[in-house]
Design a protein around this motif. Structure first.
Motif, short mmCIF file in Angstrom:
data_model
loop_
_atom_site.label_atom_id
_atom_site.label_comp_id
_atom_site.label_asym_id
_atom_site.label_seq_id
_atom_site.Cartn_x
_atom_site.Cartn_y
_atom_site.Cartn_z
N CYS A 62 103.71 33.64 53.17
CA CYS A 62 104.87 33.05 52.49
C CYS A 62 105.80 32.37 53.50
N ASP A 63 106.70 31.55 52.95
CA ASP A 63 107.67 30.84 53.76
C ASP A 63 109.10 31.34 53.54
N ALA A 64 109.27 32.19 52.52
CA ALA A 64 110.54 32.86 52.24
C ALA A 64 110.23 34.03 51.32
N ILE A 65 111.10 35.04 51.36
CA ILE A 65 110.88 36.24 50.55
C ILE A 65 112.18 36.64 49.86
N LEU A 66 112.05 36.96 48.58
CA LEU A 66 113.16 37.48 47.79
C LEU A 66 112.80 38.91 47.41
N LEU A 67 113.64 39.84 47.82
CA LEU A 67 113.42 41.26 47.57
C LEU A 67 114.34 41.74 46.46
N GLY A 68 113.84 42.63 45.63
CA GLY A 68 114.65 43.24 44.59
C GLY A 68 114.38 44.73 44.54
N THR A 69 115.44 45.51 44.41
CA THR A 69 115.27 46.95 44.35
C THR A 69 116.34 47.60 43.49
N THR A 70 116.03 48.78 43.04
CA THR A 70 117.01 49.63 42.40
C THR A 70 117.64 50.50 43.47
N GLU A 71 118.78 51.05 43.13
CA GLU A 71 119.42 52.06 43.98
C GLU A 71 118.88 53.41 43.51
N ASN A 72 118.15 54.08 44.38
CA ASN A 72 117.56 55.38 44.05
C ASN A 72 118.06 56.42 45.04
N LEU A 73 118.82 57.37 44.53
CA LEU A 73 119.35 58.44 45.38
C LEU A 73 120.09 57.88 46.59
N GLY A 74 120.82 56.80 46.37
CA GLY A 74 121.65 56.21 47.42
C GLY A 74 120.92 55.33 48.41
N THR A 75 119.66 54.99 48.12
CA THR A 75 118.92 54.10 49.01
C THR A 75 117.98 53.23 48.19
N MET A 76 117.13 52.45 48.86
CA MET A 76 116.19 51.58 48.15
C MET A 76 115.16 52.41 47.41
N SER A 77 114.46 51.77 46.50
CA SER A 77 113.39 52.46 45.77
C SER A 77 112.30 52.89 46.74
N GLY A 78 111.62 53.95 46.40
CA GLY A 78 110.49 54.41 47.21
C GLY A 78 109.40 53.36 47.28
N ALA A 79 109.25 52.58 46.20
CA ALA A 79 108.23 51.53 46.19
C ALA A 79 108.54 50.45 47.22
N LEU A 80 109.80 50.02 47.32
CA LEU A 80 110.15 49.01 48.32
C LEU A 80 110.03 49.60 49.72
N LYS A 81 110.39 50.85 49.89
CA LYS A 81 110.24 51.51 51.20
C LYS A 81 108.76 51.55 51.59
N ASP A 82 107.89 51.85 50.63
CA ASP A 82 106.46 51.86 50.89
C ASP A 82 105.98 50.47 51.32
N PHE A 83 106.46 49.43 50.65
CA PHE A 83 106.12 48.06 51.04
C PHE A 83 106.50 47.80 52.49
N PHE A 84 107.73 48.17 52.86
CA PHE A 84 108.16 47.98 54.25
C PHE A 84 107.32 48.83 55.21
N ASP A 85 107.01 50.06 54.84
CA ASP A 85 106.20 50.93 55.71
C ASP A 85 104.84 50.31 55.99
N ARG A 86 104.23 49.70 54.99
CA ARG A 86 102.90 49.11 55.15
C ARG A 86 102.94 47.74 55.82
#
Length: 153
Positions: A52-76
């Motif tokens: 990609c040439d640009a990225i748009l991220l979207g997340t919910t606030e879960n327990l005061g931080t990003m969603s576990g799904a977005l965290k998993d994306f970043f981890d991988r």
């Protein structure tokens, strides 16, 4: 053709509306020269980011931080894209039931480490649901696609 990648967690009907609004904005009929790919965080891969040439991220606030799904994306994705995607234009929207500050801080910290480039301050959609949230996210998607189309991102 420049590519906009939208990676957004959408666990509820309202957050799905936000992700659809981001895509609708990215695919605005006046913007013909941008390819848009939309993926949930658990399906998005480092290869998607590398392509990609640009990225748009979207997340919910879960327990005061990003969603576990977005965290998993970043981890991988973090190390596989770290060197090749420095300077990647990015934006973020947060659907926060509370104040969203912990979520914002967590994502900003990761994006800073990746050395991506913010195209605007993170969009914080907090408190009770407002229909205007949909319009704001659609405008964000459209602005990112228009920036890619114009060659300014």
């Amino acid at each position: 053709m420049p590519r906009l990648l939208i990676v957004a967690h959408a666990p509820s009907p309202n957050t799905l509306r936000l992700r659809e609004a981001a895509e609708r904005g990215g695919r605005h009929p006046d913007i013909e020269g941008v390819e848009v790919t939309v993926k949930p965080p658990l399906e998005a891969s480092p290869e998607d980011v590398l392509g990609c040439d640009a990225i748009l991220l979207g997340t919910t606030e879960n327990l005061g931080t990003m969603s576990g799904a977005l965290k998993d994306f970043f981890d991988r994705s973090y190390y596989p894209v770290l060197e090749e995607k420095q300077g990647l234009p990015c934006a973020l929207y947060i659907r926060a039931g509370h104040d969203g500050t912990g979520t914002r801080r967590a994502v900003v910290g990761i994006v800073t480490g990746l050395r991506w480039k913010w195209v605007q301050e993170p969009l914080l959609l907090h408190g009770e649901w407002q229909e205007d949230f949909v319009d704001q996210v659609e405008e964000l998607g459209m602005a990112m696609a228009a920036g890619l189309d114009a060659g300014v991102l």
